[in-house]
Design an enzyme around this catalytic site. Structure first.
Site, PDB file in Angstrom:
ATOM      1  N   TRP A 200     -12.757 -17.242   8.629  1.00 52.13           N
ATOM      2  CA  TRP A 200     -11.533 -17.408   7.863  1.00 52.13           C
ATOM      3  C   TRP A 200     -11.648 -16.472   6.647  1.00 52.13           C
ATOM      4  CZ3 TRP A 200     -12.929 -20.603  11.464  1.00 52.13           C
ATOM      5  CH2 TRP A 200     -12.129 -21.647  11.931  1.00 52.13           C
ATOM      6  N   ILE A 237     -11.502 -12.660  13.549  1.00 51.93           N
ATOM      7  CA  ILE A 237     -11.052 -12.818  12.167  1.00 51.93           C
ATOM      8  C   ILE A 237      -9.807 -13.696  12.130  1.00 51.93           C
ATOM      9  CG2 ILE A 237     -10.083 -11.632  10.153  1.00 51.93           C
ATOM     10  CD1 ILE A 237     -13.009 -11.027  10.475  1.00 51.93           C
ATOM     11  N   LYS A 238      -9.869 -14.745  11.305  1.00 48.42           N
ATOM     12  CA  LYS A 238      -8.685 -15.556  11.049  1.00 48.42           C
ATOM     13  C   LYS A 238      -8.129 -15.164   9.689  1.00 48.42           C
ATOM     14  CE  LYS A 238      -6.907 -20.172  10.124  1.00 48.42           C
ATOM     15  NZ  LYS A 238      -7.215 -21.572   9.775  1.00 48.42           N
ATOM     16  N   GLN A 239      -6.845 -14.847   9.643  1.00 45.02           N
ATOM     17  CA  GLN A 239      -6.236 -14.398   8.404  1.00 45.02           C
ATOM     18  C   GLN A 239      -4.794 -14.886   8.301  1.00 45.02           C
ATOM     19  OE1 GLN A 239      -6.056 -13.683   5.216  1.00 45.02           O
ATOM     20  NE2 GLN A 239      -7.519 -11.978   5.499  1.00 45.02           N
TER      21      GLN A 239
END
Length: 350
Positions: A200, A237-239
């Protein structure tokens, strides 16, 4: 399915579905696909066990075999408090219902806390991939400190049978240096044990607001957070999806280039999200956008977010609050509507 998606998007359908990206060409992006593990991860330093666990993730649920991901994340009981998260739908105080929602919703995986996953792991770990979130920001400390602290170890995830480890870094915060060191070490250990990693990459600093505009979701700042995330070998990738741009310029700090704003981005939401993808090593680490808070028009907002992510070159959505704050049947329908975007061949890369 395409007509249904158009109907859900309403007046925004034409702009989102017909946009052509004139900034970063799609040919430069390592796009998701059924061969993504062989084509992209296969040339990395990831071990056979990591590749096997990535395959378990990509080959589960309604999106199995597509290269796209739909993940249910439920750590809000810590991050936002149990009351704020589960009072609207008290069945989710019981961890089993969280896992059931992910299964019934056709998700690739469920990610949650050590307590939630550990409470039902023997019953469900072989039925849906588990991703253990090892750090959290808790809001019982007074005054609130907004710091991600370790709640679990990588080894606990391994013993549970989790296929992956998730963590948050608050880039830009005063504590970010410690968090980077902690999570870098944790991700190294996860890879040693054969688990993949999900980061995150969130911005957290009151200084990222100026003239009543918040730049914590600006394309240039979140793009750099993504770049820092893939540097410590986050596999996914968490965005937050970019909603504006020019954070570096407005805040007057850091280093950037005029080319970011003149050539590599535009004001269009798809182009802003593509810049986020570009900072994930041109898509070598998949970008999954967060679904955001629950509110009005959840279905329309979730489908919109999915369309933007897919057309930008992203890998999927990780959506929680919009689904678990509703009766389970409605939550399942919302998750399925998100997945329909990635299953629809008529919606392609911009």
């Amino acid at each position: 399915m395409y007509r249904k998606i158009v109907s859900i998007l309403g007046d925004e359908a034409k702009d989102l579905l017909e946009h052509k990206c004139m900034t970063i060409p799609k040919e430069l992006i390592h796009l998701p696909g059924s061969d993504f593990i062989d084509r992209v991860f296969g040339m990395t330093d990831r071990s056979n066990n990591v590749l096997r666990n990535l395959a378990a993730l990509f080959n589960h649920g309604r999106l199995a075999g597509t290269g796209y991901l739909s993940i249910l994340p439920v750590d809000q009981g810590v991050e936002h408090s149990g009351a704020a998260s589960f009072a609207p739908n008290p069945i989710y105080f019981d961890p089993e219902n969280i896992v059931k929602l992910a299964i019934e919703g056709g998700c690739n995986a469920v990610t949650s806390t050590l307590g939630v996953l550990g409470a039902v792991s023997r019953k469900y770990v072989h039925k849906i991939p588990f991703i253990l979130k090892i750090n959290h920001n808790e809001l019982l400390t007074y005054p609130n400190t907004f710091d991600q602290k370790l709640f679990a170890s990588v080894e606990q995830g391994f013993q549970m049978g989790a296929v992956g480890i998730g963590a948050t870094i608050y880039y830009g915060s005063q504590q970010s240096g410690r968090q980077i060191e902690e999570i870098s070490a944790a991700f190294r250990r996860a890879h040693e044990l054969g688990m993949f990693t999900v980061l995150w990459c969130y911005l957290r600093n009151d200084g990222f607001k100026k003239d009543k505009v918040s730049y914590d979701a600006s394309a240039d700042l979140t793009g750099q957070a993504n770049h820092l995330g893939v540097t410590i070998e986050a596999d996914i990738i968490k965005q937050k999806q970019a909603t504006n741009n020019g954070g570096y310029v407005a805040l007057g700090f850091g280093q950037t280039s005029k080319l970011v704003y003149d050539k590599l981005t535009s004001d269009h939401l798809i182009d802003l999200t593509r810049y986020q993808v570009a900072n994930c090593y041109m898509g070598r680490a998949g970008l999954i956008n967060s679904g955001g808070a629950s509110g009005e028009n959840d279905l329309q907002q979730a489908v919109k977010t999915a369309v933007i992510n897919k057309r930008a070159g992203g890998m999927g959505l990780i959506s929680g609050r919009k689904s678990f704050k509703k009766p389970m049947r409605e939550g399942v329908e919302l998750l399925n509507a998100i997945q329909d975007v990635y299953l629809e061949k008529g919606i392609d890369i911009a």
